[in-house]
Design a protein around this motif. Structure first.
Motif, PDB file in Angstrom:
ATOM      1  N   UNK A 192      44.440  48.004  90.113  1.00 36.70           N
ATOM      2  CA  UNK A 192      44.279  48.478  88.550  1.00 36.70           C
ATOM      3  C   UNK A 192      43.563  49.768  88.408  1.00 36.70           C
ATOM      4  N   UNK A 193      42.365  49.458  89.083  1.00 40.88           N
ATOM      5  CA  UNK A 193      41.259  50.488  88.841  1.00 40.88           C
ATOM      6  C   UNK A 193      41.585  51.906  89.597  1.00 40.88           C
ATOM      7  N   UNK A 194      42.178  51.686  90.645  1.00 37.50           N
ATOM      8  CA  UNK A 194      42.739  53.071  91.448  1.00 37.50           C
ATOM      9  C   UNK A 194      43.873  53.662  90.728  1.00 37.50           C
ATOM     10  N   UNK A 202      43.902  59.656  85.882  1.00 36.03           N
ATOM     11  CA  UNK A 202      43.033  60.315  85.339  1.00 36.03           C
ATOM     12  C   UNK A 202      42.618  61.676  86.221  1.00 36.03           C
ATOM     13  N   UNK A 203      42.724  61.815  87.292  1.00 31.66           N
ATOM     14  CA  UNK A 203      42.935  62.973  88.206  1.00 31.66           C
ATOM     15  C   UNK A 203      43.914  63.803  88.093  1.00 31.66           C
ATOM     16  N   UNK A 204      45.119  63.081  87.890  1.00 34.49           N
ATOM     17  CA  UNK A 204      46.284  63.802  87.549  1.00 34.49           C
ATOM     18  C   UNK A 204      46.636  64.498  86.388  1.00 34.49           C
ATOM     19  N   UNK A 252      38.997  64.199  96.205  1.00 33.85           N
ATOM     20  CA  UNK A 252      37.526  63.526  96.404  1.00 33.85           C
ATOM     21  C   UNK A 252      37.772  62.120  96.135  1.00 33.85           C
ATOM     22  N   UNK A 253      38.711  61.739  95.225  1.00 31.49           N
ATOM     23  CA  UNK A 253      38.932  60.524  94.751  1.00 31.49           C
ATOM     24  C   UNK A 253      39.919  59.651  95.803  1.00 31.49           C
ATOM     25  N   UNK A 283      51.731  61.427  95.116  1.00 28.12           N
ATOM     26  CA  UNK A 283      51.716  59.942  95.025  1.00 28.12           C
ATOM     27  C   UNK A 283      51.337  59.778  93.482  1.00 28.12           C
ATOM     28  N   UNK A 284      50.360  60.484  92.869  1.00 32.07           N
ATOM     29  CA  UNK A 284      49.950  60.387  91.645  1.00 32.07           C
ATOM     30  C   UNK A 284      50.108  61.109  90.635  1.00 32.07           C
TER      31      UNK A 284
END
Lengths: 185, 185
Positions: free
Chosen positions: B87-89, B95-97, B151-152, B176-177
């Protein structure tokens, strides 16, 4: 500002002018980014693909579509608004479950800041805006674990109501998110 | 401090003296809280229940155990360490996306603060400590969306390695994200 909490305001004038779809295959309104493109993190995968004019994923064959292997890792799609919501509530309620019973002033300040930053960075922009409005009307309760857990449960119920999902009895939040259910329940 | 990244240090002396189990049914080490109790958010549900001396959930009948209905909502168990991690990833990569391509100084400062607060509030305490160590050694890259996304992705790969999971090619993080995979891939 409170108008942004209704789903009917999630499409912009530009969208209807451009003949872009307003309602998705799921029956939800399609949400567009401020630049007029369909918002990936604000729609279900099905609706996002529909709005993009792509062949939609057929709900009863998700495994074939989502889980193709690519050099060792799965070729999953970016999360849609539902997966993102479920994931985020899981994290937030678990944070409540491990937040101190008697937090220091600094811990309380940090938690407020974390929740405020969370609302700003939340990937579904209209969901984040709704959450900001909720926080403005209902100050974040950080005095102790139980108060924060209940505040969060109430915030979650507000979203449940908007999505026509059942609301949760916030007296039971610790069973759901911290201690688990007794076997005889 | 880097010793805390190995799973063998996750049990305390107190635990072994008290004859508490060291290895769970999953084969992972059981993780205890600092007060000596099994840590719910640091273990799989199976191992947590085993360490608590409860009848473990049998993996091939999770639906009966996890999804009993109670006055309109499901009686789910609190998330275990795997569900919490996933869930956290999901939230962080999303958020990065949606992080700006060209963030302001304030946005960069806010993101750093958010990630630091996240590591402090993360419900699995030893995971949060490992993440803090990672951040100390690898400064959070907030200059633009792609740098933060990578980085993430690298931070996630560090955890993948510890869990013997396949690492992801960080050049593909946007597929992917953020953007999804092309149909022919």
């Amino acid at each position: 500002m409170s108008n942004t909490t209704t789903t009917t305001t999630k499409t912009t004038d530009k969208d209807s002018n451009d003949n872009k779809p307003v309602i998705g295959l799921s029956g939800r309104n399609i949400v567009y980014d401020k630049d007029g493109k369909p918002c990936r993190t604000c729609n279900t995968l099905l609706d996002f693909q529909f709005a993009m004019g792509k062949k939609p994923v057929i709900p009863h064959e998700p495994k074939e579509v989502k889980k193709e292997k690519l050099s060792g890792y799965t070729k999953d799609y970016p999360p849609d608004v539902s997966e993102l919501g479920k994931s985020s509530w899981t994290l937030l309620h678990s944070i409540a479950a491990t937040y101190p019973e008697n937090p220091t002033d600094q811990q309380q300040k940090d938690l407020k800041q974390f929740i405020n930053l969370f609302s700003g960075f939340y990937p579904c922009w209209y969901c984040g805006e709704d959450f900001k409005i909720y926080i403005k009307k209902n100050e974040i309760e950080t005095k102790n674990q139980d108060l924060f857990g209940k505040w969060l449960c109430n915030a979650h119920n507000e979203v449940n109501k908007k999505l026509n999902k059942p609301v949760f009895n916030c007296e039971l939040w610790k069973k759901r998110w911290k201690d688990g259910w007794d076997e005889e329940e």
